[in-house]
Design an enzyme around this catalytic site. Structure first.
Site, mmCIF file in Angstrom:
data_model
loop_
_atom_site.group_PDB
_atom_site.id
_atom_site.type_symbol
_atom_site.label_atom_id
_atom_site.label_comp_id
_atom_site.label_asym_id
_atom_site.label_seq_id
_atom_site.Cartn_x
_atom_site.Cartn_y
_atom_site.Cartn_z
ATOM 1 N N PHE A 48 0.894 -1.004 0.093
ATOM 2 C CA PHE A 48 0.080 0.159 -0.058
ATOM 3 C C PHE A 48 1.012 1.182 0.109
ATOM 4 O O PHE A 48 1.692 1.304 0.935
ATOM 5 C CB PHE A 48 -0.949 0.039 1.419
ATOM 6 C CG PHE A 48 -1.809 1.195 1.106
ATOM 7 C CD1 PHE A 48 -3.262 0.939 0.507
ATOM 8 C CD2 PHE A 48 -1.485 2.437 1.652
ATOM 9 C CE1 PHE A 48 -4.026 2.224 0.387
ATOM 10 C CE2 PHE A 48 -2.468 3.433 1.677
ATOM 11 C CZ PHE A 48 -3.707 3.562 1.152
ATOM 12 N N ASP A 80 9.340 3.421 1.895
ATOM 13 C CA ASP A 80 8.181 4.121 2.193
ATOM 14 C C ASP A 80 8.008 3.839 3.585
ATOM 15 O O ASP A 80 7.674 2.701 4.101
ATOM 16 C CB ASP A 80 6.704 3.064 1.341
ATOM 17 C CG ASP A 80 5.412 3.782 1.827
ATOM 18 O OD1 ASP A 80 5.460 4.695 2.843
ATOM 19 O OD2 ASP A 80 4.696 3.741 1.110
ATOM 20 N N LYS A 131 2.239 10.655 8.227
ATOM 21 C CA LYS A 131 1.506 10.208 9.430
ATOM 22 C C LYS A 131 2.095 10.568 10.716
ATOM 23 O O LYS A 131 1.680 11.972 11.067
ATOM 24 C CB LYS A 131 1.498 8.592 9.503
ATOM 25 C CG LYS A 131 0.507 7.991 8.239
ATOM 26 C CD LYS A 131 0.302 6.726 8.775
ATOM 27 C CE LYS A 131 -0.753 6.011 7.723
ATOM 28 N NZ LYS A 131 -2.204 6.417 8.023
#
Length: 504
Positions: free
Chosen positions: A226, A332, A363
Site C-alpha cells: 500500500f 516507504d 503520518k
C-alpha cells in the site's frame, strides 16, 4: 482542557519530570499476574485510569451526529465519532461520554498523545500563527526562516546519509513526488547528464503523452503493498481491489513479497528460501519488464496489506539488486517511521551498507515528503518538481515540536521497551487462546505488532464495547498502532480486555 492548559504552561521547563500516578494498576488475569513496576511514571498524569463505556458505540448523541453528517459527507467508512477536546493522551472520547484506550491512533498517525501540552504550546506560538495565516507558496515565496525550521525539525531526524528533503502534503503525495524524482533521474542519466537539454521531439511528444517525452518507465512495487490512493501511488498499491477498481492504472510490475512464517526466527530456513525466491523474481522483473523500472518501492512492514514482515536479509538483498541494476531504492516509511518500531526509522533494523536513495514519510510526522542525499535527484531545471504549497510550514513546526517531545521523554526507547513487554503478554495469550491469536508477529519491532484472527471483524467490534479502539489490516489481521506514549500500564489494560474478548 483547562487542566491540559495548566500543564502546558509548565511544559517547556518541566515536562520531562513525569508525574507519578497515585498508585500502580495491577490486574490478575487467568494467564499470568502482571506488575508493570510501581516506579513507572505516566507521560499523561491527567489520563483516565481505565476506559469508560457508558453506552453502545455509537450511542444516541453520536448517532445524531452521524445522521446529520451523512447528509453532507460520506460516513460509510466511519469508525466512531470522536470528541477531540475531551480526548487526552492515549484515550479517545466520543459525544456520549465513552472514553476508549486508543491503540489505533488515527491509523498510526498520532505520535505523542491527544492534546499533548507541548504541542498545545507550539500551536500557540507566534511563528505557528504566522505560518497558519500566511501560508506561503514555498517554491516561490519561502519564509525567511524556512531553512531553520527544516534544519531544527525535519532534517534533524533525517535517515543516515540523507541530508535533503522535499516536503509534500500527504503520504500518497510524498510517494508520487519520489516517483517523479526517480523518473527524472533515470531519463537524465539516459540523456547524458543534467547539462544535456531536452530535444524538440521530447518536448512535443510530452504534450501528447507519448514517448520519448512521456517515457515507458515504471515503478516496481510488491504484492499486498500500500503506497497511497493518488493515480501514481495507486498503481503501486496492491493491497485491496476496492482501492483500485474503475481507476485507470499504469502498466507497472509487481514482485512477490515474502509470505513468511511466524515467528520469523523459528522458521528461518523456510523463510530464507521464500525470500530468495522473491528476490530472484524481483531481479527478473527489473531485467525483463517491458517498461523498465526506474525505482522499486517497499514498506519495511506491509501495513495496510496485512502486516507482512520479512527479515533484514530480504531488504539488504533488495538494496544489492537495485545497486546492481542502477535502479533507485525507495523506502516507504509513511506508517513505520517516527519511532513506531523501536527505531526512529524502521529501515534502521536492516543494517544496510548504504542508505536508501529516498525515504518517504508522513503520518506520525504530521507533515510529509521524502528524504534524499544524492544531488542528482534534484531536477535539472526549476518548476519540474513543484506545486503551489510544496509542504506546509505549520505542519513542519508541529513535527519539530513532536521531535522535541520524543527526545525529551526518550519515546523511541519507550516504544521498544513497552513493545517487548506487550509482545510477551500477547505470546502468553496466544498460548492460552490459540484459536484467537495466530501468526503473532512484530517481535523486536516496538509496538508495531499484529496477529491473525479468524473472527477479526467481530473482535474489533467487541473491543469497543470493552473500551478499546483497535484496527485491522489485510483480510484477517488485528494490528496494533498505539502512540509513542503507550506504556506498560496501558499494555496491561489492553491484555486484560483482549482476554475478556477471547473468553466471550
Amino acid at each position: 482542557m483547562a487542566s491540559l492548559l495548566r500543564t502546558a504552561s509548565l511544559a517547556r521547563p518541566s515536562i520531562s519530570r513525569s508525574i507519578a500516578r497515585p498508585a500502580p494498576r495491577i490486574f490478575t488475569s487467568t494467564i499470568l499476574q502482571r506488575n508493570y513496576a510501581s516506579a513507572e511514571r505516566s507521560f499523561f498524569p491527567d489520563e483516565p485510569e481505565a476506559p469508560v463505556v457508558k453506552t453502545p458505540i455509537p450511542g444516541p448523541k453520536s448517532t445524531k451526529v452521524i445522521e446529520r453528517l451523512s447528509k453532507v459527507f460520506d460516513t460509510r467508512s466511519l469508525n466512531m465519532v470522536a470528541e477531540y477536546p475531551k480526548s487526552i493522551g492515549n484515550y479517545i472520547a466520543d459525544p456520549d461520554g465513552n472514553v476508549l484506550l486508543d491503540v489505533y491512533a488515527q491509523i498510526a498517525s498520532i505520535p505523542v498523545g491527544y492534546n499533548n501540552p507541548s504541542l498545545l504550546l507550539a500551536a500557540q506560538s507566534p511563528e505557528m500563527t504566522s505560518a497558519i495565516i500566511n501560508r506561503p507558496a514555498l517554491g516561490n515565496f519561502p519564509q525567511h526562516d524556512w531553512a531553520d525550521i527544516l534544519e531544527t525539525g525535519i532534517l534533524k531526524v533525517a535517515p543516515k546519509g540523507l541530508n535533503q528533503v522535499f516536503t509534500g502534503q500527504s503520504g500518497s503525495d510524498a510517494n508520487e513526488l519520489a516517483y517523479k524524482a526517480a523518473f527524472m533521474w533515470k531519463r537524465q542519466q539516459e540523456r547524458g547528464g543534467a547539462g544535456v537539454d531536452f530535444s524538440e521531439q521530447e518536448i512535443s511528444s510530452a504534450m501528447n503523452n507519448n514517448s520519448p517525452g512521456a517515457p515507458g518507465l515504471s515503478i516496481l512495487s510488491f504484492r499486498k503493498a500500500f503506497h497511497g490512493r493518488l493515480f501514481g501511488s495507486l498503481s503501486t498499491t496492491r493491497s485491496k481491489p476496492i482501492h483500485k477498481l474503475d481507476i485507470p492504472a499504469f502498466d507497472w510490475p509487481q514482485a512477490p513479497f515474502p509470505a513468511c512464517k511466524y515467528p520469523l526466527d523459528q522458521y528461518a530456513e523456510e523463510n530464507q528460501a521464500e525470500e530468495q525466491r522473491c528476490l530472484a523474481e524481483t531481479e527478473r522483473l527489473i531485467k525483463e519488464w517491458h517498461n523498465p523500472p526506474a525505482a522499486i518501492i517497499v514498506e519495511p512492514i506491509q501495513s495496510e496489506g496485512g502486516d507482512n514482515h520479512a527479515s533484514p536479509n530480504f531488504f539488504r538483498g533488495l538494496r544489492e539488486i537495485t545497486r546492481k541494476h542502477n535502479v533507485l531504492f525507495i523506502v516507504d516509511e509513511v506508517q513505520t517511521g517516527v519511532g513506531a518500531t523501536g527505531k526512529f526509522w524502521a529501515h534502521e533494523h536492516w543494517g544496510l551498507q548504504d542508505p536508501p536513495d529516498m525515504v518517504t514519510f508522513s503520518k506520525k510526522a504530521q507533515t510529509a515528503g521524502y528524504y534524499f542525499g544524492n544531488n542528482e535527484l534534484k531536477p535539472n531545471k526549476p518548476y519540474r518538481q513543484f506545486n503551489t504549497w510544496m509542504g506546509d510550514p505549520a505542519r513542519a513546526l508541529l513535527f519539530r515540536a513532536i521531535i522535541e517531545e520524543i527526545e525529551r521523554h526518550d519515546l523511541v526507547r519507550n516504544t521498544a521497551v513497552t513493545g517487548q513487554y506487550l509482545y510477551e503478554g500477547l505470546e502468553n495469550l496466544a498460548e492460552r487462546y490459540p484459536k484467537e491469536i495466530a501468526n503473532l508477529r512484530g517481535k523486536g519491532q516496538g509496538t508495531f505488532i499484529a496477529w491473525d484472527s479468524p473472527r477479526r471483524d467481530e473482535v474489533l467490534k467487541l473491543a469497543k464495547g470493552h473500551g478499546i479502539n483497535i484496527g485491522g489490516s489485510g483480510e484477517m489481521a488485528v494490528r496494533l498502532r498505539p502512540m509513542l506514549i503507550f506504556q506498560k500500564h496501558h499494555a496491561d489494560l489492553l491484555l486484560e480486555k483482549l482476554e475478556k474478548i477471547f473468553k466471550s
